[in-house]
Write a protein that holds these residues in place. Sequence first.
Motif, PDB file in Angstrom:
ATOM      1  N   TRP A  27       7.617  89.301 158.968  1.00 35.56           N
ATOM      2  CA  TRP A  27       6.338  88.720 159.394  1.00 35.56           C
ATOM      3  C   TRP A  27       6.562  87.989 160.711  1.00 35.56           C
ATOM      4  CZ3 TRP A  27       2.124  87.595 155.596  1.00 35.56           C
ATOM      5  CH2 TRP A  27       1.080  86.834 156.130  1.00 35.56           C
ATOM      6  N   LEU A  28       5.735  88.286 161.726  1.00 39.92           N
ATOM      7  CA  LEU A  28       5.886  87.655 163.029  1.00 39.92           C
ATOM      8  C   LEU A  28       4.882  86.519 163.217  1.00 39.92           C
ATOM      9  CD1 LEU A  28       6.414  90.799 165.288  1.00 39.92           C
ATOM     10  CD2 LEU A  28       8.145  89.330 164.230  1.00 39.92           C
ATOM     11  N   ASP A  29       5.320  85.477 163.932  1.00 40.58           N
ATOM     12  CA  ASP A  29       4.403  84.384 164.230  1.00 40.58           C
ATOM     13  C   ASP A  29       3.581  84.724 165.477  1.00 40.58           C
ATOM     14  OD1 ASP A  29       5.963  83.866 166.509  1.00 40.58           O
ATOM     15  OD2 ASP A  29       6.906  82.074 165.664  1.00 40.58           O
ATOM     16  N   GLY A  30       2.849  83.765 165.969  1.00 38.48           N
ATOM     17  CA  GLY A  30       1.933  84.034 167.068  1.00 38.48           C
ATOM     18  C   GLY A  30       2.592  84.444 168.361  1.00 38.48           C
ATOM     19  N   SER A  31       3.866  84.114 168.530  1.00 41.32           N
ATOM     20  CA  SER A  31       4.573  84.470 169.757  1.00 41.32           C
ATOM     21  C   SER A  31       5.522  85.645 169.566  1.00 41.32           C
ATOM     22  CB  SER A  31       5.347  83.258 170.284  1.00 41.32           C
ATOM     23  OG  SER A  31       6.322  82.839 169.345  1.00 41.32           O
ATOM     24  N   GLY A  32       5.546  86.228 168.357  1.00 44.70           N
ATOM     25  CA  GLY A  32       6.381  87.385 168.115  1.00 44.70           C
ATOM     26  C   GLY A  32       7.747  87.072 167.548  1.00 44.70           C
ATOM     27  N   ARG A  33       7.957  85.832 167.094  1.00 50.32           N
ATOM     28  CA  ARG A  33       9.210  85.481 166.437  1.00 50.32           C
ATOM     29  C   ARG A  33       9.077  85.655 164.931  1.00 50.32           C
ATOM     30  NH1 ARG A  33       8.639  81.060 170.115  1.00 50.32           N
ATOM     31  NH2 ARG A  33       7.676  79.899 168.396  1.00 50.32           N
ATOM     32  N   PRO A  34      10.138  86.123 164.255  1.00 51.57           N
ATOM     33  CA  PRO A  34      10.073  86.215 162.791  1.00 51.57           C
ATOM     34  C   PRO A  34       9.787  84.854 162.165  1.00 51.57           C
ATOM     35  CG  PRO A  34      11.927  87.480 163.623  1.00 51.57           C
ATOM     36  CD  PRO A  34      11.380  86.702 164.796  1.00 51.57           C
ATOM     37  N   ASP A  35       8.886  84.849 161.183  1.00 52.27           N
ATOM     38  CA  ASP A  35       8.506  83.620 160.489  1.00 52.27           C
ATOM     39  C   ASP A  35       9.508  83.359 159.365  1.00 52.27           C
ATOM     40  OD1 ASP A  35       7.379  81.627 158.926  1.00 52.27           O
ATOM     41  OD2 ASP A  35       5.338  82.393 159.111  1.00 52.27           O
ATOM     42  N   PRO A  36      10.324  82.288 159.469  1.00 53.40           N
ATOM     43  CA  PRO A  36      11.360  82.063 158.459  1.00 53.40           C
ATOM     44  C   PRO A  36      10.818  81.677 157.089  1.00 53.40           C
ATOM     45  CG  PRO A  36      11.239  80.206 159.978  1.00 53.40           C
ATOM     46  CD  PRO A  36      10.340  81.270 160.534  1.00 53.40           C
ATOM     47  N   SER A  37       9.544  81.326 157.014  1.00 55.47           N
ATOM     48  CA  SER A  37       8.965  80.947 155.725  1.00 55.47           C
ATOM     49  C   SER A  37       8.542  82.152 154.891  1.00 55.47           C
ATOM     50  CB  SER A  37       7.746  80.045 155.944  1.00 55.47           C
ATOM     51  OG  SER A  37       6.648  80.770 156.497  1.00 55.47           O
ATOM     52  N   GLN A  38       8.590  83.341 155.467  1.00 50.36           N
ATOM     53  CA  GLN A  38       8.105  84.537 154.803  1.00 50.36           C
ATOM     54  C   GLN A  38       9.253  85.447 154.354  1.00 50.36           C
ATOM     55  OE1 GLN A  38       5.042  85.378 153.993  1.00 50.36           O
ATOM     56  NE2 GLN A  38       3.837  83.867 155.127  1.00 50.36           N
ATOM     57  N   PRO A  39       9.109  86.069 153.167  1.00 46.54           N
ATOM     58  CA  PRO A  39      10.076  87.088 152.761  1.00 46.54           C
ATOM     59  C   PRO A  39       9.804  88.398 153.494  1.00 46.54           C
ATOM     60  CG  PRO A  39       8.331  86.969 151.141  1.00 46.54           C
ATOM     61  CD  PRO A  39       8.044  85.881 152.171  1.00 46.54           C
ATOM     62  N   VAL A  40      10.578  89.405 153.181  1.00 46.55           N
ATOM     63  CA  VAL A  40      10.285  90.754 153.658  1.00 46.55           C
ATOM     64  C   VAL A  40       9.231  91.342 152.723  1.00 46.55           C
ATOM     65  CG1 VAL A  40      11.189  93.091 153.919  1.00 46.55           C
ATOM     66  CG2 VAL A  40      12.528  91.143 154.707  1.00 46.55           C
ATOM     67  N   HIS A  41       8.019  91.517 153.222  1.00 42.34           N
ATOM     68  CA  HIS A  41       6.932  92.085 152.420  1.00 42.34           C
ATOM     69  C   HIS A  41       6.962  93.606 152.504  1.00 42.34           C
ATOM     70  CE1 HIS A  41       4.731  88.289 151.692  1.00 42.34           C
ATOM     71  NE2 HIS A  41       5.141  87.939 152.905  1.00 42.34           N
ATOM     72  N   ALA A  42       6.779  94.253 151.363  1.00 44.46           N
ATOM     73  CA  ALA A  42       6.748  95.718 151.367  1.00 44.46           C
ATOM     74  C   ALA A  42       5.617  96.234 152.242  1.00 44.46           C
ATOM     75  CB  ALA A  42       6.614  96.243 149.945  1.00 44.46           C
ATOM     76  N   TRP A  43       4.464  95.579 152.207  1.00 42.87           N
ATOM     77  CA  TRP A  43       3.320  96.104 152.958  1.00 42.87           C
ATOM     78  C   TRP A  43       3.546  96.018 154.470  1.00 42.87           C
ATOM     79  CZ3 TRP A  43       0.374  92.927 156.158  1.00 42.87           C
ATOM     80  CH2 TRP A  43       0.430  91.538 155.924  1.00 42.87           C
ATOM     81  N   ILE A  44       4.323  95.036 154.922  1.00 44.40           N
ATOM     82  CA  ILE A  44       4.638  94.960 156.346  1.00 44.40           C
ATOM     83  C   ILE A  44       5.715  95.982 156.710  1.00 44.40           C
ATOM     84  CG2 ILE A  44       5.682  93.508 158.129  1.00 44.40           C
ATOM     85  CD1 ILE A  44       4.221  91.140 156.972  1.00 44.40           C
ATOM     86  N   THR A  45       6.755  96.078 155.885  1.00 44.99           N
ATOM     87  CA  THR A  45       7.830  97.035 156.159  1.00 44.99           C
ATOM     88  C   THR A  45       7.294  98.461 156.211  1.00 44.99           C
ATOM     89  OG1 THR A  45       9.568  95.635 155.257  1.00 44.99           O
ATOM     90  CG2 THR A  45       9.969  98.012 155.224  1.00 44.99           C
ATOM     91  N   THR A  46       6.400  98.793 155.301  1.00 44.60           N
ATOM     92  CA  THR A  46       5.849 100.150 155.287  1.00 44.60           C
ATOM     93  C   THR A  46       4.957 100.401 156.494  1.00 44.60           C
ATOM     94  OG1 THR A  46       4.105  99.298 153.833  1.00 44.60           O
ATOM     95  CG2 THR A  46       5.933 100.432 152.784  1.00 44.60           C
ATOM     96  N   ARG A  47       4.112  99.452 156.821  1.00 45.32           N
ATOM     97  CA  ARG A  47       3.185  99.657 157.935  1.00 45.32           C
ATOM     98  C   ARG A  47       3.925  99.748 159.264  1.00 45.32           C
ATOM     99  NH1 ARG A  47      -2.262  96.426 156.100  1.00 45.32           N
ATOM    100  NH2 ARG A  47      -1.843  95.109 157.903  1.00 45.32           N
ATOM    101  N   MET A  48       4.987  98.956 159.421  1.00 42.44           N
ATOM    102  CA  MET A  48       5.753  99.041 160.659  1.00 42.44           C
ATOM    103  C   MET A  48       6.566 100.331 160.715  1.00 42.44           C
ATOM    104  SD  MET A  48       4.608  96.594 162.274  1.00 42.44           S
ATOM    105  CE  MET A  48       5.587  97.080 163.670  1.00 42.44           C
ATOM    106  N   THR A  49       7.033 100.812 159.581  1.00 36.86           N
ATOM    107  CA  THR A  49       7.716 102.104 159.544  1.00 36.86           C
ATOM    108  C   THR A  49       6.761 103.216 159.975  1.00 36.86           C
ATOM    109  OG1 THR A  49       9.126 101.323 157.725  1.00 36.86           O
ATOM    110  CG2 THR A  49       9.016 103.711 158.085  1.00 36.86           C
ATOM    111  N   HIS A  50       5.550 103.159 159.494  1.00 34.66           N
ATOM    112  CA  HIS A  50       4.508 104.113 159.890  1.00 34.66           C
ATOM    113  C   HIS A  50       4.265 104.048 161.394  1.00 34.66           C
ATOM    114  CE1 HIS A  50       0.597 106.095 160.065  1.00 34.66           C
ATOM    115  NE2 HIS A  50       0.000 104.965 160.397  1.00 34.66           N
TER     116      HIS A  50
END
Length: 399
Positions: A27-50
């Motif tokens: 999950w990216l924050d407003g400036s494009g840095r990974p948000d350390p408070s978030q896990p790896v979400h399946a829905w994000i991993t799949t959509r970015m793979t697409h």
Amino acid sequence: MIDADRECRRLLEFARTSAASPSGFLWLDGSGRPDPSQPVHAWITTRMTHVFSLAHLQGVPGAGELAAHGVGALTGAVCDREHGGWYAAVSPEDGVPVDTTKAAYAHAFVLLAATSAAAAQVPGARALLAEALGVVQQHFLDDGGRVVDSLVSDLRSGESYRGANSSMHMVEALLAAGDVAGDGHAHAQALGIAGHLIHDVARSWGYLLPEHFTLDWEPLPDYNADRPGDPFRPFGCTPGHLLEWSRLLLHLEASLDEPPAWLVEDARGLFARAVEVGWDVDGEPGFLYTVDWQGRPVVRLRMHWVHAEALAAAAALHRRTGEESYAAWQRAFEDFVEEFLIDGEQGSWHHELDEHNRPSATVWAGKPDVYHAYQSLLLARRPLAPVLSVQLASVRSAP
């Protein structure tokens, strides 16, 4: 009008940093840095793979490695090798599951990602596609062909809920599976889901589609009335989903040998209703997030994904009908995106605006992924069928 090629390149550049975890995309924050408070979400991993699979098919440097990163996560940390299916979320450090729910929403995106990666010839993607299609058809479609919204970790029955959102994305995924895997049955399953929720339910509700249902598919019009701004299950009708369904019906029509006439009729009806109740209705431009069952505003925030789907739906209707009014709507929606949503300073699109079109974070914090924005710009400029990955693969392989 948006320079689509330039904007797609800008979105991809922003999204590259999301591959920072070996377990998937972050999950990216407003400036494009990974948000350390978030896990790896399946829905994000799949959509970015697409997304990166599509980018690889377009010849974008480095996109193939990023698509392979996603396939590796979906065949590795995010995949439950004991029971089958995919976890909702895992730890970014070591891939330990932090949410073992098996959600139809995420599984639809696993299937979509697998189709695009397979079309892009990413190593391991064909096996992932076969596995995903098998899991979806065995566990997430019931005997009547309707979507089972969520299951527990061992793929047994989950909550007493059925939802239109997961069903909509399952239609998207089944369309892609039908094209990439050559599975006509998948197209028929997509038509069955759309026929029930749109031609039967939405049409009877004046195209204000209920989002939430009992296990027997009885509408729950008061669901989440105390949480109207929920990011995935908001109260009331969601105009953005009417637009997304409108586009999907046209893709479905273009994919079938003998499509029923109601597909284009209902696509028109959904689009018209969404514009009527959602666009520029409260003194400010843009689409509202939700309305009640009388079409009155409930959550007046403006979401980026709604406007992405609006411009793609208008473009699809213009391509299908040739009517200039839809081209005019596409221009209006692109103008809104260009003026209010594209973040020229920090990258990507603002994921949420307040009722005065100022960036906000009431429902969506940061800029989790670029799926809606990137895909909409491609869809708005291409034929209705086959799916994007097949079209791009065909162009790439042409002499």
